[in-house]
Design a protein around this motif. Structure first.
Motif, mmCIF file in Angstrom:
data_model
loop_
_atom_site.group_PDB
_atom_site.id
_atom_site.type_symbol
_atom_site.label_atom_id
_atom_site.label_comp_id
_atom_site.label_asym_id
_atom_site.label_seq_id
_atom_site.Cartn_x
_atom_site.Cartn_y
_atom_site.Cartn_z
ATOM 1 N N GLY A 189 9.396 2.888 -1.382
ATOM 2 C CA GLY A 189 9.623 1.453 -1.538
ATOM 3 C C GLY A 189 11.079 1.084 -1.726
ATOM 4 O O GLY A 189 11.948 1.937 -1.924
ATOM 5 N N GLU A 193 15.284 -5.401 -6.619
ATOM 6 C CA GLU A 193 14.348 -6.538 -6.538
ATOM 7 C C GLU A 193 13.565 -6.514 -5.227
ATOM 8 O O GLU A 193 13.104 -7.543 -4.749
ATOM 9 N N ASN A 195 10.794 -5.846 -2.196
ATOM 10 C CA ASN A 195 9.436 -6.313 -1.994
ATOM 11 C C ASN A 195 8.406 -5.349 -2.599
ATOM 12 O O ASN A 195 8.430 -4.155 -2.321
ATOM 13 N N VAL A 196 7.495 -5.900 -3.374
ATOM 14 C CA VAL A 196 6.431 -5.105 -4.006
ATOM 15 C C VAL A 196 5.585 -4.368 -2.951
ATOM 16 O O VAL A 196 5.185 -3.227 -3.138
ATOM 17 N N GLU A 197 5.347 -5.044 -1.822
ATOM 18 C CA GLU A 197 4.501 -4.450 -0.768
ATOM 19 C C GLU A 197 5.179 -3.302 -0.020
ATOM 20 O O GLU A 197 4.569 -2.671 0.825
ATOM 21 N N TRP A 199 6.062 -0.702 -1.548
ATOM 22 C CA TRP A 199 5.567 0.460 -2.293
ATOM 23 C C TRP A 199 4.080 0.672 -1.981
ATOM 24 O O TRP A 199 3.414 -0.212 -1.462
ATOM 25 N N THR A 238 -1.270 -3.901 -15.664
ATOM 26 C CA THR A 238 -2.105 -4.099 -14.470
ATOM 27 C C THR A 238 -3.498 -3.490 -14.701
ATOM 28 O O THR A 238 -4.517 -4.065 -14.293
ATOM 29 N N THR A 272 3.726 -2.172 -10.664
ATOM 30 C CA THR A 272 3.165 -2.062 -9.323
ATOM 31 C C THR A 272 3.068 -0.597 -8.979
ATOM 32 O O THR A 272 4.073 0.062 -8.769
ATOM 33 N N ASP A 273 1.860 -0.096 -8.974
ATOM 34 C CA ASP A 273 1.636 1.295 -8.591
ATOM 35 C C ASP A 273 0.416 1.272 -7.661
ATOM 36 O O ASP A 273 -0.126 0.187 -7.386
ATOM 37 N N TYR A 276 -2.491 -1.047 -8.322
ATOM 38 C CA TYR A 276 -2.371 -2.490 -8.087
ATOM 39 C C TYR A 276 -3.048 -2.858 -6.761
ATOM 40 O O TYR A 276 -3.796 -3.826 -6.671
#
Ligand code: AHN
Ligand code: ZN
Length: 343
Positions: A189, A193, A195-197, A199, A238, A272-273, A276
């Protein structure tokens, strides 16, 4: 007081199954009435072998960084799939291609080992098996473009699950299916900062494309960074949000087994793992057992261990006592669940 209740509860759980030999040799047969429900199967909870788990971690480390699109990654994939098959699992390699934030197309594989593939009641046990392409948190700036060894971050969870797979092969369970999933491309990832997606690409792929159509599981347990000395597994946000009941039963069992120093009752922020994506896309409740230590070093707002995403994530950080704490708790969850002894 709560601890005492939990302790008594677990002592009853542990001893009521470990003292009962299969077949009840030498004991008076118990009378059963015709209206009684089918008795739950009796099984011993196997002892988690921390030396064996340690060896499984060392074997992964010996390949070097397992970054997608490298020979080490392919070699490790074959090793992991082979081990699961050796332990009696039905193995599925779920190959997929996915574009990383860098623009590179990753050739990735989720590795799934099924035990009791047809049992309708199922639990997922997961960890990511890839290692990060860059040591972007290395204290030495000149090393930040090198890949990481990913011994704690990746290999530790996989090593614990391989030992659990070995125990499942040697001590078969009834009435419960287990799917061990090694997710790929979790750690490719975008830092900062980003993008979460970017990862958890393997867990996102699996959550949209199950290895069998119509797949369902009751719940899942993700292991991430479960190898360090003095690890602390607090209740991560989460997990608490999407799978509060699973958190409760796992932490209660762990604390009753005497592992309350590892399985802390503290609540911490969500991360976020892979869990999630399993929670939000697959809608299977999944918790994350992840080391989020109390940081004495206040110069950083980083919540992970100091070796996280550095070139220092190596075998030296692995403590077999931590492996055993996590492995024994997860084994106790699985076998107690199979005996119908967890609510
Ligand atoms: C993020 O940093 C966005 N998630 C952490 C998940 C992770 C990375 N676990 C291990 N490596
Ligand atoms: Zn990582």
């Amino acid at each position: 007081m709560k601890n005492i209740v939990a302790l008594v509860f677990t002592i009853v759980l542990l001893f009521s199954c470990s003292c009962q030999p299969d077949g009840n040799a030498g004991s008076t047969p118990k009378a059963t009435t015709s209206t009684a429900a089918k008795p739950a199967p009796k099984m011993k909870i196997p002892k988690f072998d921390r030396d064996s788990a340690y060896q499984f971690i060392a074997a992964q480390a010996a390949f070097g960084p397992r970054v997608p699109n490298t020979p080490a990654h392919t070699a490790c994939k074959n090793y992991l799939a082979g081990k699961l098959a050796d332990f009696g699992a039905t193995v599925i390699e779920q190959d997929f291609k996915v574009k990383a934030y860098t623009g590179t197309t990753l050739n990735a594989t989720n590795i799934i080992g099924q035990f009791n593939p047809t049992a309708p009641k199922r639990i997922v046990l997961a960890a990511h098996w890839d290692s990060r392409h860059i040591a972007d948190y290395d204290p030495d700036e000149s090393k930040r473009k090198e890949p990481v060894m990913g011994v704690d971050d990746g290999a530790s969870g996989v090593g614990v699950l391989l030992e659990i797979a070995r125990q499942l092969g040697a001590n078969p369970i009834e009435n419960l299916g287990i799917d061990i999933i090694f997710f790929d491309a979790e750690d490719h990832g975008e830092g900062g900062e980003g993008n979460v997606e970017s990862w958890g690409l393997g867990s996102q792929h699996w959550s949209r494309n199950f290895h069998v159509s119509g797949y369902r599981a009751d719940y899942g347990i993700l292991l991430d960074m479960v190898g360090s000395k003095n690890a602390r597994f607090p209740i991560e946000g989460t997990s608490a949000r999407y799978a509060p009941n699973i958190v409760r039963k796992v932490w209660r069992l762990a604390q009753g087994m005497g592992y309350g120093d590892y399985f802390s009752a503290q609540n911490v922020g969500g991360i976020t793992d892979d869990h999630y994506f399993v929670n939000t896309i697959a809608r299977i409740p999944m918790i994350d057992i992840i080391n989020l230590p109390i940081k004495s070093d206040k110069d950083t707002d980083e919540i992970f261990v100091n070796h996280w995403h550095t070139t220092h994530d190596t075998m030296e950080n692995i403590d077999k006592r931590t492996l055993r704490a996590v492995g024994q708790v997860v084994l106790a969850v699985v076998y107690n669940e199979a005996m119908g002894r967890l609510q």
